[in-house]
Design an enzyme around this catalytic site. Structure first.
Site, mmCIF file in Angstrom:
data_model
loop_
_atom_site.group_PDB
_atom_site.id
_atom_site.type_symbol
_atom_site.label_atom_id
_atom_site.label_comp_id
_atom_site.label_asym_id
_atom_site.label_seq_id
_atom_site.Cartn_x
_atom_site.Cartn_y
_atom_site.Cartn_z
ATOM 1 N N GLY A 54 0.846 -1.202 0.000
ATOM 2 C CA GLY A 54 0.000 0.000 0.000
ATOM 3 C C GLY A 54 0.873 1.241 0.000
ATOM 4 C CD GLU A 79 2.649 -8.910 7.639
ATOM 5 O OE1 GLU A 79 1.693 -8.119 7.500
ATOM 6 O OE2 GLU A 79 2.507 -10.095 7.966
ATOM 7 C CB ILE A 114 -0.231 4.621 7.330
ATOM 8 C CG1 ILE A 114 -1.331 3.608 6.999
ATOM 9 C CG2 ILE A 114 0.146 5.427 6.113
ATOM 10 C CD1 ILE A 114 -2.682 4.259 6.754
ATOM 11 C CG ASP A 115 -1.591 -0.376 9.132
ATOM 12 O OD1 ASP A 115 -2.208 0.680 8.914
ATOM 13 O OD2 ASP A 115 -1.966 -1.478 8.703
ATOM 14 N NE ARG A 158 -26.958 13.285 14.720
ATOM 15 C CZ ARG A 158 -27.142 13.946 13.583
ATOM 16 N NH1 ARG A 158 -26.107 14.512 12.984
ATOM 17 N NH2 ARG A 158 -28.324 14.031 13.043
ATOM 18 C CG MET A 176 -6.754 2.451 6.858
ATOM 19 S SD MET A 176 -5.645 2.595 5.451
ATOM 20 C CE MET A 176 -6.813 2.459 4.100
ATOM 21 N NE ARG A 196 -5.113 -5.373 5.891
ATOM 22 C CZ ARG A 196 -6.127 -5.990 5.283
ATOM 23 N NH1 ARG A 196 -6.291 -7.276 5.435
ATOM 24 N NH2 ARG A 196 -6.936 -5.333 4.501
ATOM 25 C CD GLN A 219 -7.144 6.419 8.374
ATOM 26 O OE1 GLN A 219 -6.790 6.068 9.474
ATOM 27 N NE2 GLN A 219 -7.975 5.703 7.646
ATOM 28 N NE ARG A 220 -2.788 3.315 1.441
ATOM 29 C CZ ARG A 220 -3.199 2.138 0.953
ATOM 30 N NH1 ARG A 220 -3.493 1.157 1.779
ATOM 31 N NH2 ARG A 220 -3.308 1.944 -0.324
HETATM 32 O O1 F6P Z 1 -0.947 -0.102 4.329
HETATM 33 C C1 F6P Z 1 -1.664 -0.818 5.264
HETATM 34 C C2 F6P Z 1 -3.108 -0.523 5.082
HETATM 35 O O2 F6P Z 1 -3.250 0.853 5.138
HETATM 36 C C3 F6P Z 1 -4.010 -1.215 6.090
HETATM 37 O O3 F6P Z 1 -4.220 -0.508 7.264
HETATM 38 C C4 F6P Z 1 -5.255 -1.400 5.279
HETATM 39 O O4 F6P Z 1 -6.029 -2.466 5.756
HETATM 40 C C5 F6P Z 1 -4.734 -1.676 3.931
HETATM 41 O O5 F6P Z 1 -3.539 -0.964 3.823
HETATM 42 C C6 F6P Z 1 -5.706 -1.330 2.817
HETATM 43 O O6 F6P Z 1 -5.033 -1.292 1.619
HETATM 44 P P1 F6P Z 1 -5.676 -1.409 0.168
HETATM 45 O O7 F6P Z 1 -7.038 -0.817 0.223
HETATM 46 O O8 F6P Z 1 -4.730 -0.622 -0.670
HETATM 47 O O9 F6P Z 1 -5.675 -2.859 -0.178
#
Ligand code: F6P
Length: 350
Positions: free
Chosen positions: A18, A111, A134-135, A170, A177, A179, A282-283
């Site tokens: 990513g 990873e 970013i994680d 509310r 993000m 994972r 976020q990315r």
């Molecule tokens: O880069 C890690 C990450 O941002 C995770 O937090 C997220 O689940 C994943 O990438 C989503 O990536 P994509 O939508 O590009 O498959």
């Protein structure tokens, strides 16, 4: 860190997995250190390992990389393809390296990309890894670039959500993000004053979440922010989540847990509840000053590692310094959020 100057080389650089704010700052640093510092030539391979598999590349120069430091994304493109997805993957990688006389590689990735790099190195390819995500979940490094930017974006979003939540009394559930780990959720939740933060490291009980919201609302506050990492997991038997679809690379496509959590909060407490999924916002976009500087440091350190011929290593940020660690050790285990920080986050909203 030792810097040994060796013979002129041709090196390759690729970005995999990513994308992440700061990738271009690493590329620029690699090129500057290699070309100006050592007189080396740099080839940029396109779309991660695909560039080596399909012989797609461009020459990178200091002049050509001008202006990319603050730019989000990666000028090289990225993908999740890896050499070992193909029977002849390693042959194709080796053929491309030989064809262009590439002596060594800088592999920038998370990873998946770095695990592939460790395996490619075992096959005899000289390379150094740079941790990207970013994680912030790569082992043996305290910080990956891109994390600070993601936390900043999430915190700004939470600040904005506070004012609208308070105007309408509310609850707003914000999904960020994360994972496998909750670094972004925990830091942004702390910085943004979230009442509850849910992370993959600690399975949650929705009944406890609702009880905490009710306690806060009994104390007079009628609005709350709940931060949930996309990979958060309910305690067994407490809440059913829909099955996540699997993408082309075998990864669960996450996103949407906030809807389940919000529906449950609304039906159990009666508090009007809304959701916001921050997703790829976020990315995207420009990295923070910290991430630009950290990414630049990583890039220079990676070329220094190649100059020292310290192959099979990953440059890692530890105790405010750049060190080298074995790549295989770095990808052996994910770095999870510290229990101490999770405890601190809970202290504010008992
Ligand atoms: O880069 C890690 C990450 O941002 C995770 O937090 C997220 O689940 C994943 O990438 C989503 O990536 P994509 O939508 O590009 O498959």
């Amino acid at each position: 860190m030792d810097v040994t100057v060796s013979e002129p080389k041709t090196i390759g650089v690729l970005t995999g997995g990513g994308d992440c704010p700061g990738l271009n700052a690493v590329i620029r640093a690699v090129v500057r250190r290699a070309e100006w510092g050592l007189g080396w030539r740099v080839l940029g391979f396109h779309d991660g390992w695909n560039g080596l598999l399909h012989d797609a590349w461009e020459e990178l120069t200091v002049v050509g990389c001008r202006g990319i430091l603050p730019r989000g994304g990666t000028i090289l493109g990225t993908s999740r393809y890896q050499p070992f997805m193909y029977d002849d993957g390693m042959e194709r990688v080796n053929a491309t390296l030989e064809r262009h006389h590439v002596d060594a590689l800088v592999v920038i990735g998370g990873e998946g990309t770095l695990s592939a790099a460790a395996a490619v190195h075992r096959e005899g390819v000289p390379l150094v890894g740079v941790p990207k995500t970013i994680d912030n979940d790569i082992g043996l490094t305290e910080r990956t670039f891109g994390f600070d930017t993601a936390v900043q974006i999430a915190t700004e979003a939470i600040d904005r959500l506070h004012t609208t939540a308070e105007s309408h009394n509310r609850v707003i559930v914000v999904e960020v993000m994360g994972r496998h780990v909750g670094h972004i959720a925990t830091w942004a939740g702390l910085a943004g004053g979230a009442t509850v933060t849910l992370v993959p490291e600690e399975p949650f009980d929705i009944a406890d979440v609702c009880a905490r919201l009710q306690r806060r609302h009994q104390r007079g506050k009628l609005a709350s922010i709940v931060v949930v990492a996309e990979g958060a997991i309910p305690k067994p038997g407490t809440l059913d989540l829909p099955e996540a679809p699997i993408d082309a690379f075998g990864h669960r496509r996450l996103g949407g847990i906030c809807n389940v959590v919000a529906n449950e909060i609304e039906s159990r407490t009666g508090f009007e509840t809304r959701v916001t999924v921050l997703g790829h916002v976020q990315r995207g976009g420009t990295p923070t000053a910290f991430d630009r500087a950290l990414a630049s440091w990583y890039g220079v350190a990676a070329v220094d590692a190649l100059a020292a011929e310290d192959y099979g290593t990953m440059v890692a940020f530890q105790a405010n310094s750049m060190v080298r660690v074995p790549l295989a050790d770095a990808v052996a285990e994910l770095k999870v959020t510290s229990p101490e920080l999770l405890r601190i986050a809970r202290t504010f909203f008992p």
